[in-house]
Design a protein around this motif. Structure first.
Motif, PDB file in Angstrom:
ATOM      1  N   TYR A   1       0.988  -1.215  -0.008  1.00  0.00           N
ATOM      2  CA  TYR A   1      -0.018   0.027  -0.006  1.00  0.00           C
ATOM      3  C   TYR A   1       0.875   1.465  -0.074  1.00  0.00           C
ATOM      4  CZ  TYR A   1      -2.685   3.910   2.151  1.00  0.00           C
ATOM      5  OH  TYR A   1      -3.085   5.016   2.298  1.00  0.00           O
ATOM      6  N   TRP A   2       1.782   1.379   1.002  1.00  0.00           N
ATOM      7  CA  TRP A   2       2.832   2.552   1.094  1.00  0.00           C
ATOM      8  C   TRP A   2       3.710   2.384  -0.238  1.00  0.00           C
ATOM      9  CZ3 TRP A   2       4.026   0.977   6.617  1.00  0.00           C
ATOM     10  CH2 TRP A   2       3.106   1.581   7.593  1.00  0.00           C
ATOM     11  N   ALA A   3       4.167   1.502  -0.772  1.00  0.00           N
ATOM     12  CA  ALA A   3       4.705   1.636  -2.003  1.00  0.00           C
ATOM     13  C   ALA A   3       4.078   2.012  -3.219  1.00  0.00           C
ATOM     14  CB  ALA A   3       5.428   0.205  -2.189  1.00  0.00           C
TER      15      ALA A   3
ATOM     16  N   LYS B   1       9.840   2.143   6.304  1.00  0.00           N
ATOM     17  CA  LYS B   1       8.473   2.652   6.952  1.00  0.00           C
ATOM     18  C   LYS B   1       7.670   1.329   7.764  1.00  0.00           C
ATOM     19  CE  LYS B   1       4.499   5.537   6.727  1.00  0.00           C
ATOM     20  NZ  LYS B   1       3.767   6.325   5.675  1.00  0.00           N
ATOM     21  N   TYR B   2       7.532   0.412   6.967  1.00  0.00           N
ATOM     22  CA  TYR B   2       6.810  -0.834   7.554  1.00  0.00           C
ATOM     23  C   TYR B   2       7.733  -1.284   8.644  1.00  0.00           C
ATOM     24  CZ  TYR B   2       5.394  -5.911   7.653  1.00  0.00           C
ATOM     25  OH  TYR B   2       4.999  -6.669   8.323  1.00  0.00           O
ATOM     26  N   ARG B   3       9.398  -1.395   8.386  1.00  0.00           N
ATOM     27  CA  ARG B   3       9.960  -2.128   9.419  1.00  0.00           C
ATOM     28  C   ARG B   3       9.988  -1.335  10.719  1.00  0.00           C
ATOM     29  NH1 ARG B   3      16.498  -2.416   9.403  1.00  0.00           N
ATOM     30  NH2 ARG B   3      16.706  -3.762  11.002  1.00  0.00           N
ATOM     31  N   TYR B   4       9.720  -0.173  10.625  1.00  0.00           N
ATOM     32  CA  TYR B   4       9.614   0.858  12.098  1.00  0.00           C
ATOM     33  C   TYR B   4       8.530   1.034  12.526  1.00  0.00           C
ATOM     34  CZ  TYR B   4      14.777   1.138  11.017  1.00  0.00           C
ATOM     35  OH  TYR B   4      16.172   0.807  10.698  1.00  0.00           O
ATOM     36  N   TYR B   5       7.285   0.778  11.911  1.00  0.00           N
ATOM     37  CA  TYR B   5       5.902   0.970  12.320  1.00  0.00           C
ATOM     38  C   TYR B   5       5.467  -0.215  13.218  1.00  0.00           C
ATOM     39  CZ  TYR B   5       1.475   3.369  11.810  1.00  0.00           C
ATOM     40  OH  TYR B   5       0.369   3.996  11.970  1.00  0.00           O
TER      41      TYR B   5
ATOM     42  N   GLY C   1       8.435   6.055  12.040  1.00  0.00           N
ATOM     43  CA  GLY C   1       9.426   7.008  11.806  1.00  0.00           C
ATOM     44  C   GLY C   1      10.680   6.347  11.085  1.00  0.00           C
ATOM     45  N   VAL C   2      11.185   7.045  10.011  1.00  0.00           N
ATOM     46  CA  VAL C   2      12.458   6.213   9.587  1.00  0.00           C
ATOM     47  C   VAL C   2      13.813   6.863   9.916  1.00  0.00           C
ATOM     48  CG1 VAL C   2      13.540   5.547   7.377  1.00  0.00           C
ATOM     49  CG2 VAL C   2      11.155   5.171   7.632  1.00  0.00           C
TER      50      VAL C   2
ATOM     51  N   ILE D   1      12.878   2.510  -1.708  1.00  0.00           N
ATOM     52  CA  ILE D   1      13.181   2.092  -0.479  1.00  0.00           C
ATOM     53  C   ILE D   1      12.434   2.413   0.792  1.00  0.00           C
ATOM     54  CG2 ILE D   1      14.909   1.985   1.168  1.00  0.00           C
ATOM     55  CD1 ILE D   1      16.946   2.605  -1.216  1.00  0.00           C
ATOM     56  N   TYR D   2      11.869   3.754   0.855  1.00  0.00           N
ATOM     57  CA  TYR D   2      11.079   4.249   2.034  1.00  0.00           C
ATOM     58  C   TYR D   2       9.808   3.314   2.507  1.00  0.00           C
ATOM     59  CZ  TYR D   2       9.176   7.588   5.150  1.00  0.00           C
ATOM     60  OH  TYR D   2       8.613   8.149   6.248  1.00  0.00           O
TER      61      TYR D   2
END
Length: 160
Positions: free
Chosen positions: A13-15, A66-70, A84-85, A61-62
C-alpha cells in the motif's frame, strides 16, 4: 510491552502511494522541461535528473523501511504507536483522553483491504494506519470498552 507489526500488505500500500506521487512529480518535471527555452533545458535537465533519480531511489526503499519501524501497542490505559524512519517517534495516547474513534478507508486502502483507525483527542487526531479490517474493528471495540471502564474508574474515584 511488545509492539504489533502491521500486515505485509501495508508495504505494498505504501509503495503504491509513493510510486503514484513519484509518477506525478516526474510527469510535472518533464512537462516543465518541455516548455522551457533551449538555453535553460541543459541547466534544468541536469538540476532535475539528479534529484529525480534520488527521489526514485528514495521512493523504492522508503515504504519498506517505514514498514520495518512501524508498530503499535494498546492496553487498558494507553495506545502506543511507534513510527518514523529518519526521525523516530513514539506516540502515547492515554485512553482517558480519547474523545472519538473512527475507522477510515481510502480508495487505495480498499484495494488492499486495509483500514485505519483515527483516535481523536482534545488536542489532535492520530491515525493507526494499514490495519486489516477485523483488526481495526477489534481495536476500536476494545479501546471503547477500556475507555468506558477507565471513565467509570475516574467517576468513582474520590477526591482527597
Amino acid at each position: 510491552m511488545e509492539f504489533t507489526r502491521l500486515n505485509e500488505k501495508a508495504k505494498n500500500y505504501w509503495a503504491l502511494t509513493y510510486y503514484i506521487f513519484a509518477f506525478i512529480f516526474i510527469v510535472a518535471s518533464i512537462n516543465t522541461l518541455i516548455f522551457v527555452p533551449k538555453i535553460l533545458k541543459l541547466v534544468l535537465g541536469l538540476s532535475v535528473v539528479l534529484p529525480l533519480t534520488l527521489l526514485a531511489i528514495f521512493f523504492m526503499i522508503y515504504p519498506f523501511l517505514k514498514y520495518r519501524y512501524y508498530g503499535y501497542f494498546y492496553d487498558n490505559e494507553r495506545v502506543v504507536i511507534k513510527y518514523g524512519v529518519i526521525f523516530k517517534h513514539v506516540l502515547v495516547i492515554p485512553i482517558c483522553q480519547i474523545q472519538d474513534l473512527h475507522i477510515v478507508q481510502g480508495p487505495i486502502m480498499a484495494l488492499f483491504k486495509l483500514k485505519g483507525v483515527i483516535f481523536s483527542t482534545a488536542g489532535s487526531n492520530f491515525e493507526l494506519s494499514c490495519l486489516d479490517s477485523e483488526v481495526a474493528k477489534t481495536i476500536v471495540s476494545e479501546v471503547e470498552v477500556n475507555l468506558k471502564k477507565r471513565l467509570e474508574d475516574l467517576a468513582n474515584e474520590k477526591i482527597q
